[in-house]
Design a protein around this motif. Structure first.
Motif, PDB file in Angstrom:
ATOM      1  N   GLY A  53      62.605  24.088  -6.708  1.00 20.33           N
ATOM      2  CA  GLY A  53      63.164  24.353  -8.035  1.00 20.33           C
ATOM      3  C   GLY A  53      64.404  23.511  -8.229  1.00 20.33           C
ATOM      4  N   PHE A  54      65.219  23.943  -9.165  1.00 23.44           N
ATOM      5  CA  PHE A  54      66.401  23.165  -9.543  1.00 23.44           C
ATOM      6  C   PHE A  54      67.543  23.441  -8.565  1.00 23.44           C
ATOM      7  CE2 PHE A  54      70.151  22.455 -12.390  1.00 23.44           C
ATOM      8  CZ  PHE A  54      69.874  21.154 -12.768  1.00 23.44           C
ATOM      9  N   GLY A  55      67.807  22.488  -7.705  1.00 23.74           N
ATOM     10  CA  GLY A  55      68.854  22.637  -6.696  1.00 23.74           C
ATOM     11  C   GLY A  55      70.162  22.076  -7.223  1.00 23.74           C
ATOM     12  N   PHE A  56      71.090  22.970  -7.503  1.00 24.88           N
ATOM     13  CA  PHE A  56      72.335  22.546  -8.142  1.00 24.88           C
ATOM     14  C   PHE A  56      73.499  22.627  -7.158  1.00 24.88           C
ATOM     15  CE2 PHE A  56      76.019  24.547 -10.571  1.00 24.88           C
ATOM     16  CZ  PHE A  56      76.621  23.341 -10.863  1.00 24.88           C
ATOM     17  N   VAL A  57      74.192  21.503  -6.977  1.00 30.74           N
ATOM     18  CA  VAL A  57      75.356  21.484  -6.101  1.00 30.74           C
ATOM     19  C   VAL A  57      76.562  20.931  -6.857  1.00 30.74           C
ATOM     20  CG1 VAL A  57      76.283  20.766  -3.872  1.00 30.74           C
ATOM     21  CG2 VAL A  57      73.792  20.934  -4.184  1.00 30.74           C
ATOM     22  N   ASN A  58      77.579  21.749  -7.010  1.00 34.74           N
ATOM     23  CA  ASN A  58      78.836  21.276  -7.579  1.00 34.74           C
ATOM     24  C   ASN A  58      79.686  20.779  -6.418  1.00 34.74           C
ATOM     25  OD1 ASN A  58      80.590  21.180 -10.064  1.00 34.74           O
ATOM     26  ND2 ASN A  58      81.938  22.329  -8.677  1.00 34.74           N
ATOM     27  N   VAL A  59      79.985  19.494  -6.425  1.00 29.41           N
ATOM     28  CA  VAL A  59      80.697  18.906  -5.287  1.00 29.41           C
ATOM     29  C   VAL A  59      82.143  18.611  -5.672  1.00 29.41           C
ATOM     30  CG1 VAL A  59      80.665  17.064  -3.566  1.00 29.41           C
ATOM     31  CG2 VAL A  59      78.526  17.771  -4.657  1.00 29.41           C
ATOM     32  N   TYR A  60      83.073  19.182  -4.922  1.00 32.38           N
ATOM     33  CA  TYR A  60      84.465  18.799  -5.140  1.00 32.38           C
ATOM     34  C   TYR A  60      84.632  17.391  -4.611  1.00 32.38           C
ATOM     35  CZ  TYR A  60      85.448  23.721  -6.126  1.00 32.38           C
ATOM     36  OH  TYR A  60      85.466  24.985  -6.672  1.00 32.38           O
ATOM     37  N   SER A  61      84.940  16.485  -5.507  1.00 28.05           N
ATOM     38  CA  SER A  61      84.920  15.061  -5.174  1.00 28.05           C
ATOM     39  C   SER A  61      86.197  14.438  -5.755  1.00 28.05           C
ATOM     40  CB  SER A  61      83.645  14.459  -5.815  1.00 28.05           C
ATOM     41  OG  SER A  61      83.431  13.161  -5.406  1.00 28.05           O
ATOM     42  N   PRO A  62      87.312  14.567  -5.041  1.00 28.20           N
ATOM     43  CA  PRO A  62      88.622  14.310  -5.648  1.00 28.20           C
ATOM     44  C   PRO A  62      88.802  12.894  -6.214  1.00 28.20           C
ATOM     45  CG  PRO A  62      88.876  15.423  -3.547  1.00 28.20           C
ATOM     46  CD  PRO A  62      87.427  15.025  -3.656  1.00 28.20           C
ATOM     47  N   CYS A  63      89.515  12.847  -7.335  1.00 28.75           N
ATOM     48  CA  CYS A  63      89.933  11.579  -7.936  1.00 28.75           C
ATOM     49  C   CYS A  63      91.354  11.328  -7.463  1.00 28.75           C
ATOM     50  CB  CYS A  63      89.889  11.676  -9.461  1.00 28.75           C
ATOM     51  SG  CYS A  63      90.676  10.279 -10.297  1.00 28.75           S
ATOM     52  N   VAL A  64      91.514  10.309  -6.626  1.00 28.53           N
ATOM     53  CA  VAL A  64      92.836  10.074  -6.036  1.00 28.53           C
ATOM     54  C   VAL A  64      93.761   9.361  -7.000  1.00 28.53           C
ATOM     55  CG1 VAL A  64      92.030  10.085  -3.647  1.00 28.53           C
ATOM     56  CG2 VAL A  64      91.997   7.943  -4.944  1.00 28.53           C
ATOM     57  N   THR A  65      93.225   8.849  -8.073  1.00 34.29           N
ATOM     58  CA  THR A  65      94.039   8.055  -8.987  1.00 34.29           C
ATOM     59  C   THR A  65      94.617   8.874 -10.134  1.00 34.29           C
ATOM     60  OG1 THR A  65      92.658   6.172  -8.422  1.00 34.29           O
ATOM     61  CG2 THR A  65      94.050   5.929 -10.369  1.00 34.29           C
ATOM     62  N   PHE A  66      93.829   9.793 -10.678  1.00 32.15           N
ATOM     63  CA  PHE A  66      94.292  10.480 -11.890  1.00 32.15           C
ATOM     64  C   PHE A  66      94.493  11.984 -11.738  1.00 32.15           C
ATOM     65  CE2 PHE A  66      92.053   6.685 -13.574  1.00 32.15           C
ATOM     66  CZ  PHE A  66      93.150   6.070 -14.181  1.00 32.15           C
ATOM     67  N   ASN A  67      94.125  12.532 -10.601  1.00 27.16           N
ATOM     68  CA  ASN A  67      94.323  13.973 -10.450  1.00 27.16           C
ATOM     69  C   ASN A  67      95.191  14.260  -9.223  1.00 27.16           C
ATOM     70  OD1 ASN A  67      94.188  16.745 -10.188  1.00 27.16           O
ATOM     71  ND2 ASN A  67      92.065  16.856 -10.947  1.00 27.16           N
ATOM     72  N   ASP A  68      96.454  14.613  -9.478  1.00 30.13           N
ATOM     73  CA  ASP A  68      97.347  14.872  -8.350  1.00 30.13           C
ATOM     74  C   ASP A  68      97.498  16.365  -8.087  1.00 30.13           C
ATOM     75  OD1 ASP A  68      98.726  15.544 -10.578  1.00 30.13           O
ATOM     76  OD2 ASP A  68     100.364  14.102 -10.305  1.00 30.13           O
ATOM     77  N   VAL A  69      96.610  17.143  -8.655  1.00 32.51           N
ATOM     78  CA  VAL A  69      96.659  18.589  -8.422  1.00 32.51           C
ATOM     79  C   VAL A  69      95.476  19.024  -7.547  1.00 32.51           C
ATOM     80  CG1 VAL A  69      96.649  20.835  -9.522  1.00 32.51           C
ATOM     81  CG2 VAL A  69      97.783  18.904 -10.658  1.00 32.51           C
ATOM     82  N   ASP A  70      94.286  18.594  -7.969  1.00 34.40           N
ATOM     83  CA  ASP A  70      93.094  18.981  -7.211  1.00 34.40           C
ATOM     84  C   ASP A  70      92.789  17.909  -6.175  1.00 34.40           C
ATOM     85  OD1 ASP A  70      92.380  21.458  -8.682  1.00 34.40           O
ATOM     86  OD2 ASP A  70      92.370  20.020 -10.351  1.00 34.40           O
ATOM     87  N   THR A  71      93.650  17.868  -5.195  1.00 37.05           N
ATOM     88  CA  THR A  71      93.634  16.787  -4.207  1.00 37.05           C
ATOM     89  C   THR A  71      92.854  17.197  -2.965  1.00 37.05           C
ATOM     90  OG1 THR A  71      95.614  17.705  -3.249  1.00 37.05           O
ATOM     91  CG2 THR A  71      95.917  16.027  -4.962  1.00 37.05           C
ATOM     92  N   TYR A  72      92.681  16.211  -2.058  1.00 35.85           N
ATOM     93  CA  TYR A  72      92.053  16.531  -0.766  1.00 35.85           C
ATOM     94  C   TYR A  72      92.810  17.657  -0.085  1.00 35.85           C
ATOM     95  CZ  TYR A  72      89.038  12.418  -0.838  1.00 35.85           C
ATOM     96  OH  TYR A  72      88.074  11.519  -1.151  1.00 35.85           O
ATOM     97  N   ASP A  73      94.133  17.562  -0.086  1.00 39.73           N
ATOM     98  CA  ASP A  73      94.929  18.589   0.587  1.00 39.73           C
ATOM     99  C   ASP A  73      94.680  19.955  -0.026  1.00 39.73           C
ATOM    100  OD1 ASP A  73      95.953  16.882   2.399  1.00 39.73           O
ATOM    101  OD2 ASP A  73      97.858  16.537   1.322  1.00 39.73           O
ATOM    102  N   TYR A  74      94.664  19.957  -1.354  1.00 40.47           N
ATOM    103  CA  TYR A  74      94.453  21.241  -2.016  1.00 40.47           C
ATOM    104  C   TYR A  74      93.123  21.861  -1.584  1.00 40.47           C
ATOM    105  CZ  TYR A  74      92.742  24.568  -5.365  1.00 40.47           C
ATOM    106  OH  TYR A  74      92.175  25.691  -5.907  1.00 40.47           O
ATOM    107  N   PHE A  75      92.069  21.066  -1.647  1.00 38.14           N
ATOM    108  CA  PHE A  75      90.758  21.622  -1.309  1.00 38.14           C
ATOM    109  C   PHE A  75      90.679  22.004   0.170  1.00 38.14           C
ATOM    110  CE2 PHE A  75      89.392  19.374  -5.259  1.00 38.14           C
ATOM    111  CZ  PHE A  75      88.910  20.491  -5.913  1.00 38.14           C
ATOM    112  N   ARG A  76      91.217  21.121   1.021  1.00 38.65           N
ATOM    113  CA  ARG A  76      91.177  21.423   2.458  1.00 38.65           C
ATOM    114  C   ARG A  76      91.840  22.766   2.744  1.00 38.65           C
ATOM    115  NH1 ARG A  76      93.049  16.197   3.941  1.00 38.65           N
ATOM    116  NH2 ARG A  76      91.089  15.064   3.760  1.00 38.65           N
ATOM    117  N   ASP A  77      92.974  22.983   2.062  1.00 40.86           N
ATOM    118  CA  ASP A  77      93.708  24.227   2.305  1.00 40.86           C
ATOM    119  C   ASP A  77      93.022  25.447   1.713  1.00 40.86           C
ATOM    120  OD1 ASP A  77      95.523  22.717   3.569  1.00 40.86           O
ATOM    121  OD2 ASP A  77      97.014  22.709   1.932  1.00 40.86           O
ATOM    122  N   SER A  78      92.353  25.255   0.611  1.00 37.63           N
ATOM    123  CA  SER A  78      91.884  26.465  -0.072  1.00 37.63           C
ATOM    124  C   SER A  78      90.402  26.768   0.120  1.00 37.63           C
ATOM    125  CB  SER A  78      92.217  26.384  -1.568  1.00 37.63           C
ATOM    126  OG  SER A  78      91.894  25.117  -2.067  1.00 37.63           O
TER     127      SER A  78
END
Ligand SMILES: Cc1ncc(C[n+]2csc(CCOP(=O)(O)OP(=O)(O)O)c2C)c(N)n1
Ligand code: SF4
Lengths: 583, 287
Positions: free
Chosen positions: B192-217
């Protein structure tokens, strides 16, 4: 035409008008008579008036006329809406027991038949329209056995009893007229041994699609294109195909595009408002060189316009819709039978030249049920040309030095090889970004120019290989030339007879190809008067023909992505002038 | 399908132009590994890519592919798959592509449950157009077009999917290569429909949802006592709202894909040279 009869049934939406009309049309067709039907959703008066009109003759009929001989009126509105079409020999069948007092116009004969009571006698009030059909058979001296066959076809699935009840209802209507009326204006409908099929343009398009190997259809319901989808639903499955009702037209065209990328013959059909949405993806289809048939069954625009009314207003949209420039073909069937033939052809053109083909039909074709000889839908004549499809065995010839398949290979005729997904060694991408031969994004000025040229070369190739011709009627030496496109052909062919009676000779050219189209310069130049007939206000096709027959202008064009520069422009202009001197 | 396919076979010879460090590298690598490990090869795989930095994936991978119009990749994938059920179809795009301009298609693709995989590279920003708010941006996330933040709650794609009858709902993080690959693999294998939302950080324009943020949370559902077949449990997790989960959140083991329900099974590209043999039956219907 001796036994030319114009018949109609009208009432409110929900009165079963269309299905009753169709039953009578089928009876006439099965009796070997020609039939041409139209549907009225008029509202000169507000309300739910709807009518189904039939013109029938033993000769071919191709048009509606402003005349009604027998009218079954379930409401007063039906009479009022058709006042202009009634004449001294007209007969109006109505039910005097109903609550309204029918006002029958002067000179017109009213035939009062207790439709509802007789229907109840036959088994149910719901059959009152069938009682009216029986009455009409009597008045038109049309053998009622033909109606029986039609009733059997319509109700067979609902059981023997219902069929018999309906036959009985028709008999009661017939007998009532026999017993209560004589001296009615005389009509007589001959039967013949001819075999005809009776269908409308949407059905013909759907049938053409299946014949042509279309296996995937995605669409979003819209009048007057829905019949294409409804025709295909259930039928295409038998041939391994499928119909998807998409969430909107944006999705419908993208699904069809996806199916076409998979190698299926795919189609979507819609009307103006849907074409607006599909235009978003049109450029992608064209630039990714994906074969796709996009059918526009035109209705009155702009915006929601008059959804149940005729117009040929989308010609420019089909020709020019979408930003940027990329070739597409535009084919416009002129008769119901041609809806079948041109649909088959549209699929071949799409695959041979790997581009979108707009199949532009119109409401008049879509809602008209018309009789044809079955030979006009000649399945044996259907040829399928899939163009340059490459399989595993010969893919090697089409790989570059690094063994990569080139979906946009810059071939001399403009047509690249095509590998369906699943073909070993053929993996490739395409994109709506300008791309190189590999299908990958490029902004290189030379690659850009060569891809634009390559796409345009397909048009030149098609012009050489195909016959984009026209059909001709009337007097070929006449000084007056009439040109039209789309569904106007039938009315114009019959108009020729009226004109001839008035001493006006006309040469008539009916054009089913809008792009590429036949060059009509000679025909236009050799006539004294040229009249272009089309169902729109601006004369979109006339504009095209004027453009085609104008003196050619010199052109300087640039499309490599860089703006004009002054010095270069001066050079280009000078060069163009020298060309002229040389010429 | 040969079993000796390596994930690098899915790599094209085109070097990605993503910014160094962009999450999309990891997202793509996981997809390639998952494809190879599920026995696919480039010639039977079709990638439909949206428009955005994420959409460039179609160019960087080697397979059959179409890089389409902004927001419409799911319908394309639907058509590809229904026309040839033998193909492995993967649709990939950004959060703007999937949840803004393509949101309508997302809902209906979920409902339709066509057997394909949808990978959304969710960076909570519009990357390609250089940093505007996306539908998954936080309410107070300041961008050039939302100087004080969008002041609207972000879309919860997992909740949308669940509400629309999703049969496979998962989330992963591009930099956790192993888990991301496993999760995409499971999505591919889902009927069926396999849906995956992938956190895939934008290092250039998003300084909030960063690798560090995701790693920590990030909380891995594999470490929790979560049963993905339990829709109620999935609903609770999805609606909690304050946690970033990774893993398969919901999976309907009884999912029947669209093609099975509709009896579609043939490769529609295969057609006869002329009209079907019994095509005259179609004409006869109109007698
Ligand atoms: C119809 C249309 N409108 C706008 C754009 C411009 N545009 C390109 S990508 C994009 C959004 C990209 O954001 P997202 O989908 O999150 O992908 P990302 O670049 O972050 O990977 C926009 C608005 C477009 N290509 N087409
Ligand atoms: S702008 Fe952001 S999303 Fe785009 S490539 Fe750079 S890091 Fe990746």
């Amino acid at each position: 035409m001796a036994d030319d009869l114009n018949w109609a049934i009208g009432g409110e939406a929900g009165d079963g008008i269309a299905s009753t009309g169709k039953i009578f049309a089928q009876a006439l067709s099965r009796a070997g008579r020609h039939v041409f039907t139209s549907k009225d959703f008029a509202s000169r008066i507000r309300g739910g008036y709807t009518a189904y009109k039939i013109r029938t003759s033993t000769d071919r009929v191709q048009s509606v006329v402003d005349r009604l001989d027998i009218l079954v009126a379930l409401t007063q509105r039906t009479i009022d809406e058709n006042l202009d079409e009634l004449h001294d020999d007209s007969i109006v069948i109505y039910d005097g027991e109903r609550s309204w007092d029918a006002e029958i116009p002067e000179g017109v004969t009213g035939v009062d038949v207790p439709l509802k009571s007789l229907a109840e006698d036959a088994g149910g009030a719901i059959m009152r329209n069938i009682v009216a059909l029986g009455a009409a058979c009597e008045i038109a001296s049309f053998p009622i056995e033909n109606l029986d066959e039609s009733l059997e076809k319509r109700f067979a699935s609902k059981g023997e009893k219902l069929v018999e009840n309906n036959k009985q209802a028709a008999r009661l209507g017939q007998e009532y007229v026999q017993e209560n009326y004589d001296d009615l204006p005389e009509y007589s409908l001959d039967t013949t041994d001819e075999d005809y099929v009776l269908l409308n343009g949407d059905e013909a398009i759907g049938m053409g699609a299946i014949a042509a190997g279309c296996r995937f259809y995605s669409g979003y319901p819209i009048t007057p294109a829905t019949d294409v989808m409804e025709y295909l639903t259930g039928r295409i499955d038998k041939y391994g195909g499928h119909v998807v009702q998409a969430e909107d037209e944006l999705s419908a065209i993208n699904m069809a595009l996806g199916a076409a990328r998979s190698g299926a013959r795919a189609m979507t059909a819609t009307s103006g408002p849907g074409i607006d949405l599909m235009t978003e993806t049109f450029g992608l289809v064209a630039t990714s060189e994906t074969p796709l048939v996009i059918c526009d069954v035109m209705r009155s625009g702009p915006s929601t316009g008059m959804p149940t009314k005729q117009e040929q207003g989308d010609l420019n949209m089909a020709l020019y819709g979408g930003h940027g420039e990329v070739p597409r073909f535009v084919v416009a069937p002129t008769t119901v039978a041609e809806c079948f033939q041109k649909t088959v052809e549209a699929f071949n053109l799409a695959e041979k030249y790997q581009l979108p083909v707009y199949l532009v039909a119109d409401l008049a074709l879509a809602v008209t049920e018309q009789t044809f000889r079955p030979e006009e839908f000649d399945m044996d004549a259907v040829e399928i040309d899939r163009g340059k499809v490459v399989d595993e065995d010969d893919i090697d010839q089409y790989l570059d030095e690094q063994d990569r398949f080139q979906p946009h290979y810059d071939a001399a005729d403009g047509v690249s090889p095509r590998a369906f997904p699943g073909t070993e060694g053929g993996a490739h991408m395409s994109t709506g970004l300008e791309h190189n031969e590999l299908g990958r994004r490029t902004e290189d000025t030379d690659e850009r120019v060569s891809q634009v040229d390559k796409r345009n070369r397909k048009v030149e190739t098609a012009k050489q290989e195909e016959e984009f011709d026209y059909r001709e009627f009337g007097d070929e030496d006449a000084d007056t030339l009439v040109i039209s496109w789309g569904s106007n052909e039938g009315a114009m062919v019959e108009a020729l007879e009226y004109l001839e009676d008035d001493g006006i000779d006309v040469r008539f050219i009916s054009v089913p190809y809008i792009f590429p189209r036949p060059d009509l310069s000679e025909e236009v130049e050799s006539a004294d008067d040229v009249i272009v007939v089309e169902c729109n206000e601006q004369g979109q096709f006339a504009d095209l023909l004027e453009h085609d027959t104008l003196t050619r202008l010199k052109r300087v064009n640039k499309y490599n992505g860089i703006r004009f520069k002054a010095d270069e422009l001066a050079d280009d202009i000078a060069a163009t002038l020298t060309e002229e001197i040389k010429a | 399908m040969s079993s000796d396919v390596r994930f690098t076979d899915f790599k094209s010879d085109k070097q990605p132009t993503w910014c160094p460090g962009c999450g999309d590298f990891g997202t793509m690598n996981g997809m390639m590994k998952a494809l190879a490990e599920t026995g696919n090869d480039p010639d039977n795989t079709f990638i439909c890519a949206g428009i955005g930095c994420s959409g460039k994936i179609g160019t960087y991978m080697h397979s059959y592919a179409l890089h389409g119009v902004h927001g419409r990749a799911l319908p394309v994938g639907t058509g590809v798959k229904l026309a040839n059920p033998n193909l492995e179809v993967m649709v990939a795009g950004g959060d703007g592509d999937g949840y803004s301009i393509g949101a309508g298609h997302f809902i209906h693709a979920v409902r339709r449950n066509v057997d394909m995989t949808y990978v959304v590279m969710d960076n909570r920003i519009y990357g390609l157009t250089k940093g505007q708010a996306s539908p998954t941006s936080r309410e107070d996330f300041e961008t050039s077009t939302t100087p004080e933040g969008p002041k609207q709650p972000p879309v919860n794609p997992l909740a949308l999917s669940l509400a629309a009858g999703g049969t496979f709902i998962a989330q992963s993080f591009s930099s956790d290569s192993q888990r991301h690959t496993e999760i995409v693999k499971e999505a591919i294998e889902h009927d069926g429909f396999g849906f995956v939302n992938v956190y895939s950080p934008c290092v250039t324009f998003n300084d909030v949802d960063t690798y560090d943020y995701f790693r920590d949370s990030i909380v891995d559902l594999a470490d929790e006592d979560h049963d993905p077949n339990d829709r109620e449990a999935a609903k609770e997790k999805i609606l909690e709202g304050d946690k970033e989960y990774q893993g398969v959140i919901y999976k309907d083991e009884n999912s029947v894909p669209y093609s099975d329900l509709h009896g579609i099974g043939s490769n529609m590209s295969e057609i006869p040279d002329g009209a079907p043999e019994d095509a005259m039956d179609l004409v006869r219907e109109f007698y």
